[in-house]
Structure formats: C-alpha cells, structure tokens
Design a protein around this motif. Sequence first.
Motif, mmCIF file in Angstrom:
data_model
loop_
_atom_site.group_PDB
_atom_site.id
_atom_site.type_symbol
_atom_site.label_atom_id
_atom_site.label_comp_id
_atom_site.label_asym_id
_atom_site.label_seq_id
_atom_site.Cartn_x
_atom_site.Cartn_y
_atom_site.Cartn_z
ATOM 1 N N ILE A 1 -4.173 -2.110 -6.163
ATOM 2 C CA ILE A 1 -4.403 -1.426 -4.885
ATOM 3 C C ILE A 1 -4.793 0.036 -5.087
ATOM 4 O O ILE A 1 -5.411 0.655 -4.220
ATOM 5 C CB ILE A 1 -3.141 -1.532 -3.998
ATOM 6 C CG1 ILE A 1 -2.836 -2.999 -3.683
ATOM 7 C CG2 ILE A 1 -3.297 -0.752 -2.695
ATOM 8 C CD1 ILE A 1 -1.503 -3.218 -2.983
ATOM 9 N N THR A 2 -4.490 0.587 -6.254
ATOM 10 C CA THR A 2 -4.727 2.008 -6.520
ATOM 11 C C THR A 2 -6.154 2.474 -6.218
ATOM 12 O O THR A 2 -6.344 3.553 -5.635
ATOM 13 C CB THR A 2 -4.346 2.353 -7.969
ATOM 14 O OG1 THR A 2 -2.913 2.210 -8.111
ATOM 15 C CG2 THR A 2 -4.727 3.774 -8.326
ATOM 16 N N MET B 1 5.311 4.665 -11.792
ATOM 17 C CA MET B 1 4.966 3.296 -11.453
ATOM 18 C C MET B 1 6.219 2.462 -11.228
ATOM 19 O O MET B 1 7.239 2.668 -11.890
ATOM 20 C CB MET B 1 4.132 2.668 -12.565
ATOM 21 C CG MET B 1 2.769 3.322 -12.755
ATOM 22 S SD MET B 1 1.689 3.031 -11.324
ATOM 23 C CE MET B 1 1.249 1.310 -11.581
ATOM 24 N N VAL C 1 0.470 -2.686 -7.572
ATOM 25 C CA VAL C 1 0.120 -1.275 -7.380
ATOM 26 C C VAL C 1 -1.169 -0.924 -8.108
ATOM 27 O O VAL C 1 -2.036 -0.223 -7.570
ATOM 28 C CB VAL C 1 1.287 -0.382 -7.833
ATOM 29 C CG1 VAL C 1 0.845 1.078 -7.975
ATOM 30 C CG2 VAL C 1 2.439 -0.485 -6.848
ATOM 31 N N GLU C 2 -1.317 -1.405 -9.328
ATOM 32 C CA GLU C 2 -2.522 -1.101 -10.094
ATOM 33 C C GLU C 2 -3.778 -1.638 -9.405
ATOM 34 O O GLU C 2 -4.839 -1.009 -9.441
ATOM 35 C CB GLU C 2 -2.405 -1.673 -11.505
ATOM 36 C CG GLU C 2 -1.396 -0.923 -12.379
ATOM 37 C CD GLU C 2 -1.218 -1.556 -13.740
ATOM 38 O OE1 GLU C 2 -1.609 -2.738 -13.909
ATOM 39 O OE2 GLU C 2 -0.675 -0.888 -14.638
ATOM 40 N N VAL D 1 0.928 6.836 -6.728
ATOM 41 C CA VAL D 1 -0.175 7.762 -6.995
ATOM 42 C C VAL D 1 0.287 9.205 -6.837
ATOM 43 O O VAL D 1 -0.041 10.083 -7.653
ATOM 44 C CB VAL D 1 -1.363 7.468 -6.053
ATOM 45 C CG1 VAL D 1 -2.385 8.600 -6.100
ATOM 46 C CG2 VAL D 1 -2.020 6.144 -6.435
ATOM 47 N N ARG E 1 4.283 -3.553 -10.436
ATOM 48 C CA ARG E 1 3.321 -2.620 -11.033
ATOM 49 C C ARG E 1 1.907 -3.193 -10.991
ATOM 50 O O ARG E 1 0.942 -2.466 -10.745
ATOM 51 C CB ARG E 1 3.725 -2.317 -12.479
ATOM 52 C CG ARG E 1 2.762 -1.368 -13.189
ATOM 53 C CD ARG E 1 3.116 -1.213 -14.659
ATOM 54 N NE ARG E 1 2.230 -0.251 -15.308
ATOM 55 C CZ ARG E 1 2.623 0.883 -15.858
ATOM 56 N NH1 ARG E 1 3.906 1.217 -15.834
ATOM 57 N NH2 ARG E 1 1.763 1.703 -16.416
ATOM 58 N N THR F 1 1.968 1.880 -3.440
ATOM 59 C CA THR F 1 0.864 2.403 -4.233
ATOM 60 C C THR F 1 0.637 3.882 -3.948
ATOM 61 O O THR F 1 0.455 4.686 -4.872
ATOM 62 C CB THR F 1 -0.418 1.608 -3.940
ATOM 63 O OG1 THR F 1 -0.182 0.218 -4.188
ATOM 64 C CG2 THR F 1 -1.560 2.083 -4.818
ATOM 65 N N ARG F 2 0.643 4.251 -2.691
ATOM 66 C CA ARG F 2 0.498 5.668 -2.342
ATOM 67 C C ARG F 2 1.596 6.496 -2.993
ATOM 68 O O ARG F 2 1.336 7.568 -3.561
ATOM 69 C CB ARG F 2 0.556 5.840 -0.828
ATOM 70 C CG ARG F 2 0.443 7.288 -0.348
ATOM 71 C CD ARG F 2 0.955 7.464 1.054
ATOM 72 N NE ARG F 2 2.371 7.104 1.160
ATOM 73 C CZ ARG F 2 3.048 7.073 2.307
ATOM 74 N NH1 ARG F 2 2.422 7.348 3.444
ATOM 75 N NH2 ARG F 2 4.327 6.742 2.313
ATOM 76 N N HIS G 1 -8.309 -0.340 1.890
ATOM 77 C CA HIS G 1 -7.968 -1.464 1.015
ATOM 78 C C HIS G 1 -8.530 -2.773 1.567
ATOM 79 O O HIS G 1 -9.006 -3.625 0.803
ATOM 80 C CB HIS G 1 -6.456 -1.566 0.852
ATOM 81 C CG HIS G 1 -6.033 -2.653 -0.079
ATOM 82 N ND1 HIS G 1 -6.557 -2.783 -1.353
ATOM 83 C CD2 HIS G 1 -5.154 -3.675 0.078
ATOM 84 C CE1 HIS G 1 -6.007 -3.838 -1.939
ATOM 85 N NE2 HIS G 1 -5.157 -4.391 -1.086
ATOM 86 N N VAL H 1 0.835 -1.198 0.000
ATOM 87 C CA VAL H 1 0.000 0.000 0.000
ATOM 88 C C VAL H 1 0.873 1.252 0.000
ATOM 89 O O VAL H 1 0.543 2.251 -0.654
ATOM 90 C CB VAL H 1 -0.966 -0.004 1.201
ATOM 91 C CG1 VAL H 1 -1.794 1.277 1.223
ATOM 92 C CG2 VAL H 1 -1.887 -1.224 1.146
#
Length: 212
Positions: A140-141, A128, A137-138, A123, A134, A119-120, A162, A116
């Motif tokens: 969890i976005t 990325m 991350v996508e 963002v 990746r 991901t933060r 999440h 997470v």
Amino acid sequence: MTSPSSSGQVGPAEAWQRLADGNQRFVSDQSRHPNQDAARRTALVNAQHPFAVIFGCADSRLAAEIIFDVGLGDVFVVRTAGQVIDDAVLGSLEYSVAVLSVPLIVVLGHDSCGAVTATRDAVESGEMPPGFIRDLVERITPSVLTAKREGNDDLTAMIDEHVRQTSTRLAESSRVIADAIDAGRTAVVGVSYGLEDGTASVVSTTMPLTAG
C-alpha cells in the motif's frame, strides 16, 4: 425476491448501474434483498453467472452483497485487507473474467481503512509493523507516498489514491484483464465506500458509466 442476472446479458455500464441502484436502495433503507430465497439457491446448483466481480477490503463493515443489495449468484467477491493484490487475487479475478465472463470489476475501498492507516503511520514513523502485516503495508505504501507527494496528507485522499492505483495495477499485472478491457468486454471501476452514510462513490473508471 428473485430476479434474473446473467453476465452474458449485460455490458459494463449496465452492470455498474445495477450495483449503483442497489447501493442507493441500501442507503435509503429500501433494500429489496433480491435472489436470497430457496428458489434462487436451487437455480444456482449447476452454474453461476455473476454480472460483476467485486474486489474489496476484508473489513467486516464492507459486506458487498449487503451494500449493493444483491444476492446469491449476482456478484463474484474477492476480499483482502486493504484490497491488496497478490497472485491469488489475480488468479481469482482472471477466473471471473475469462471463465465467468463478468463485464465489470469493482475495486472497493472505504474510509477509515485500517490497512491504509497502518501504512500512513509506518511511512510517517519509519517503523514497520510485524509479521505479514508488513507485507500489506509494503504493497500500500506507493499509494500513500503518491498522495503525500501531491500534498494530500488526509487519510481519505490516501484511500482514494490506493483505490485508483489498485485499479490501474490490475491491468498492468494481468494480460487477461488488460485484454478484456481493451476489447471492451470488461471495465474496471474504483469505488470508495462511506461507512457512515453507506454511499459507494466512483473515484476512477476505465469507461463511461452511462448504459447504452
């Protein structure tokens, strides 16, 4: 120490109470380490009857059997970084519900989650990470974006969001899981674990958690 457990003998609320009681023992340094002896190992050779499935983050500090003080055959465990759902995860969870008849699915996240956090950072920076990170991350976005839209820039708030979104997505993605929830055979509980104090706190649930 050995104690009986069978998914056919407990409902969702009782299953959660067993986990909550085990976590309290762990937090207070009074773990019993049940069902971890040779007799239990032998008893499970031909069949398993876990009373819950725990879908959690793969973080090495989040060992489900330890933090809930359970043993062999008690819980069916599925883990990915950031408890990210994919087809293999859904297949594993459907197996636990349809074949093993578990009455409870626990979605287990934790504070300071690296997935997470990544991901933060992605963002906020627009950059990325490489490779298959990746993909994590996508997935969890959406949770991070929801938290930010609600004015929550705190990492813990993003992690809790999440957990909630993952819990909801299980039923949205799987007819097997959705039908089990609708019929009252299975409940989904979203939980966030505190690395420092060891406490597993409920952040979402599909049903009341009081047994009986």
